[in-house]
Every structure is written in C-alpha cells, then in structure tokens.
Motif scaffolding. Structure first.
Motif, PDB file in Angstrom:
ATOM      1  N   ALA A 178       0.960  -1.336  -0.089  1.00 30.96           N
ATOM      2  CA  ALA A 178       0.036  -0.100  -0.165  1.00 30.96           C
ATOM      3  C   ALA A 178       0.692   1.188   0.007  1.00 30.96           C
ATOM      4  O   ALA A 178       1.993   1.402   0.834  1.00 30.96           O
ATOM      5  CB  ALA A 178      -0.963  -0.165   1.049  1.00 30.96           C
TER       6      ALA A 178
ATOM      7  N   PHE B 106      -0.150   4.965   0.133  1.00 31.43           N
ATOM      8  CA  PHE B 106      -1.304   5.702   0.203  1.00 31.43           C
ATOM      9  C   PHE B 106      -1.061   7.241   0.767  1.00 31.43           C
ATOM     10  O   PHE B 106      -0.261   7.204   1.598  1.00 31.43           O
ATOM     11  CB  PHE B 106      -2.433   5.188   1.207  1.00 31.43           C
ATOM     12  CG  PHE B 106      -3.014   3.936   0.647  1.00 31.43           C
ATOM     13  CD1 PHE B 106      -2.792   3.225  -0.493  1.00 31.43           C
ATOM     14  CD2 PHE B 106      -4.025   3.179   1.588  1.00 31.43           C
ATOM     15  CE1 PHE B 106      -3.503   2.119  -0.977  1.00 31.43           C
ATOM     16  CE2 PHE B 106      -4.727   2.071   1.208  1.00 31.43           C
ATOM     17  CZ  PHE B 106      -4.228   1.559   0.051  1.00 31.43           C
TER      18      PHE B 106
ATOM     19  N   ALA C  89      -3.158   5.253  -3.428  1.00 33.77           N
ATOM     20  CA  ALA C  89      -4.581   5.841  -3.414  1.00 33.77           C
ATOM     21  C   ALA C  89      -4.293   7.332  -2.574  1.00 33.77           C
ATOM     22  O   ALA C  89      -3.267   7.474  -2.085  1.00 33.77           O
ATOM     23  CB  ALA C  89      -5.326   4.994  -2.504  1.00 33.77           C
TER      24      ALA C  89
ATOM     25  N   THR D 208      -8.402   2.773  -4.606  1.00 33.14           N
ATOM     26  CA  THR D 208      -6.863   2.290  -5.150  1.00 33.14           C
ATOM     27  C   THR D 208      -6.617   2.060  -6.163  1.00 33.14           C
ATOM     28  O   THR D 208      -7.515   1.353  -7.009  1.00 33.14           O
ATOM     29  CB  THR D 208      -6.549   1.124  -3.970  1.00 33.14           C
ATOM     30  OG1 THR D 208      -7.141   0.149  -4.456  1.00 33.14           O
ATOM     31  CG2 THR D 208      -7.050   1.431  -2.498  1.00 33.14           C
TER      32      THR D 208
ATOM     33  N   TYR E  12      -9.934   2.425   5.065  1.00 33.99           N
ATOM     34  CA  TYR E  12      -9.487   3.662   4.250  1.00 33.99           C
ATOM     35  C   TYR E  12     -10.555   4.195   3.090  1.00 33.99           C
ATOM     36  O   TYR E  12     -10.362   5.290   2.648  1.00 33.99           O
ATOM     37  CB  TYR E  12      -8.348   3.345   3.263  1.00 33.99           C
ATOM     38  CG  TYR E  12      -8.328   2.190   2.486  1.00 33.99           C
ATOM     39  CD1 TYR E  12      -8.658   2.249   1.121  1.00 33.99           C
ATOM     40  CD2 TYR E  12      -8.248   0.911   2.910  1.00 33.99           C
ATOM     41  CE1 TYR E  12      -9.010   1.100   0.480  1.00 33.99           C
ATOM     42  CE2 TYR E  12      -8.314  -0.335   2.042  1.00 33.99           C
ATOM     43  CZ  TYR E  12      -8.784  -0.100   0.872  1.00 33.99           C
ATOM     44  OH  TYR E  12      -9.385  -1.434   0.115  1.00 33.99           O
TER      45      TYR E  12
END
Lengths: 80, 267
Positions: free
Chosen positions: B118, B120, B142, B178, B265
């Motif tokens: 991830a 983010f 994301a 995402t 999220y």
C-alpha cells in the motif's frame, strides 16, 4: 469468455493458494473475512492478486460490503 | 552523516547511492517522529550531494510502502489542544513536511521510490516527490483524503498534476479508490514495474545505471524536466488548513480512528 462458475472457481482457487489453504477448502458462500480472518492490507493484496489474474480493474467501492466469494466473483464477472 | 538508524527509518550511503528505508510500525505512518527523522535525512543532502548519484526510498514493512500521514496522531493531538490552536499546529506540521518533500524533489541526484504494497496518501506524496517510481506488481496507490473532508496535504495534488493528466487526478481524488500497479504503470505514475518482491532489486539496478552519467548534465536535466510547483504547493497548504478547521473533519477522523473494519481507508 469465462462463465460465472469458472470465475467463481478461479477466485476460490486463487484465495486458497494466496492464503495457503488446501485446495477445495473454500466455498462460494463462505464469508471470506470470517473464513480467512484477513485485515485491510491483506484485503488489498487479495484485490491486487485478483486484478492481476483476471486482467481487470476492480475499484474498491465496487467490492465494498461484499463478503462472500460468490458475490465477489459476480463483481469480477461484470468487469470481464 | 553516511548512515543513520532512527526510530522510524534508517539510511546508508554506499558507493554513491543513499538507501533510505522506512521502518515504522505498523504501516510507516508519517507523523511527528518520522517527520523529525526525515528532516535529519534531508538536512544531510548538502553534504552528501557532491558524491551521490542516486537515492532509493523503500520500506521494510511487509505489505506496505507507507499508509500515509499518521491520522491517529493527528486526531489525538488535535483533541488534546484547544480548538483555536489546532490550525496553528497543523500549519506548522505541513510547512515542515513540505520543506522535506521539496528538498527530496529538488535533489541534484536521482531519487527512486521502490514501492511495494500500500502506498497511500502521504506515502504516495513521498513517492511522487521522487524522480522515478519502481513498483512491485502487488503495489496499490491511493489518495483517500477526501473521505476525511480534506485534500492531500504533503504536496500530492500539485505533484500528481505535474506527472499525470488532470482527469486521472480527479478520478483518484474524488473516488479515493486504490489503483493497482499495472494501471498506475499504464497511466505513467509508475515508471517501472517489478515482479513480486523485486522492486528494491530493480531500483538498485536503476540506480547503478543512473550513476554512469555525468552529474552536471543529470542535475541540469532534472531541474529542467521537473520544476517544483512552489506556488501550487503553497496554495495546497492554505486549502488544507481552511478545510481542516471544519467540525466534519474531526468527526471523520474520529470515525477513522475507531474503525476496525477491513477497508477503513474507504468509507
């Protein structure tokens, strides 16, 4: 073009392999959060693996609230 | 300082390449502790630059490059101080993180983000400050900030706009979704795709290649191709601060902090 049954089978096989479970140990109606006990990062890993396998993009919001393999396979099928 | 080991990260200079490794449990959240160590890191650029050709930023955490800003710290800190002082504190934090990001963005050497898992919010903003993003095929990107009622605050929007079409930026911001590594590669956000577990190896190979070229030409090319969007970055801080003062933001942060669901999220 895959049928929904084929897609469902591939999703189950992929999940079993990813989480190192015996083949055939998962069923379409299984709640994958309960059955696999996965957290948010593992959920993302699974999403990446599914997208890479099927060659699709599956926005998170389309699978939000989905917790069983059968519905997940339907969402994937709609993107194939 | 050619090597450093802090509480949230470490780095080592070797043969012209700095390797910065983020290693802060649970998910490399960028809060005060990591900011302080990133400031030490950026503070060393002046000394290291003449003998450095590349810098690789990667993560030691499994399944994550960085989950972004430390929202739990942000929430608890905001709740611990009088409402009238919150804005001053958040602006100061943003000024400091922007100074670090701008320093990484403008280094004369080449910066490479080796991303897995991830990436983010603030983590993506750190990667975007780099010149090249190498991503593991399982990486995901994301900007989920809008779910909390604010915008990315570490320079993300101006830098994403610099690299990609505005339509993609709007999609990412407005949906908070995402993006997988293959799609990010197709869009131009990711420069090189690596196999699973191979991002750091590919980044090292890229750093070796980069080191072969003339440093003066490399620095000039970078300055020409990748201007830092200072004006928009200043504007971003103002917009963030303006949005942050609204009660909706504290309510959203509270919900996020208390959420233990599998997709916190994404509301």
């Amino acid at each position: 073009m895959r049928t929904l049954e084929q897609t469902t089978r591939e999703v189950l096989d992929l999940a079993a392999k990813h989480f190192q479970l015996p083949a055939g140990s998962l069923a379409p109606e299984d709640d994958f959060f309960k059955k696999l006990g996965i957290d948010s990062l593992q959920t993302l890993e699974m999403l990446s693996r599914l997208e890479n396998h099927f060659g699709i993009e599956l926005p998170d919001y389309e699978v939000q609230g989905v917790s069983d393999f059968k519905t997940l396979a339907e969402r994937i099928q709609s993107r194939l | 300082m050619k090597s450093f080991k802090g509480k949230t990260l470490r780095w080592e200079w070797r043969e012209g390449c700095i390797e910065l490794t983020l290693d802060h449990e649970p998910a490399n959240e960028i809060g005060t502790a990591m900011l302080e160590e990133l400031e030490i890191f950026a503070g060393g650029f002046g000394t290291l630059a003449p003998e450095t050709s590349a810098c690789i930023i990667s993560s030691a955490r499994k399944s994550v490059f960085s989950a972004g800003g430390d929202l739990r710290e942000l929430y608890h800190h905001a709740m611990s101080i009088p409402e009238g002082e919150r804005l001053k504190g958040i602006r100061r934090f943003l000024e400091r993180i922007h100074a670090v990001m701008n320093a990484i963005d403008a280094t004369p050497f080449v910066t490479i983000a080796a991303v897995h898992g991830a990436c983010f919010g603030g983590g993506l903003e750190l990667a975007l400050a780099c010149d090249i993003i190498v991503a593991d095929k399982m990486a995901r990107f994301a900007f989920p900030e809008l779910r909390l009622g604010f915008i990315p605050g570490f320079g993300g929007v101006p830098r994403l706009k610099r690299d990609l079409g505005n339509a993609v930026v709007r999609d990412l911001l407005f949906t908070g979704r995402t993006l997988n590594a293959s799609r990010a590669h197709a869009l131009g956000l990711v420069a090189q795709l690596a196999g699973e577990g191979e991002a750091l190896r590919v980044a090292r190979s890229t750093a070796t290649q980069v080191s072969k070229y003339d440093p003066v030409a490399r620095a000039a090319a970078k300055e020409f191709m990748k201007p830092v969007p200072h004006e928009e970055l200043r504007e971003e801080i103002d917009i963030f601060c303006e949005l942050f003062t609204r009660p909706e933001v504290m309510a959203a942060l509270k919900k996020f902090v208390e959420d233990s669901g599998p997709m916190p999220y994404l509301p």
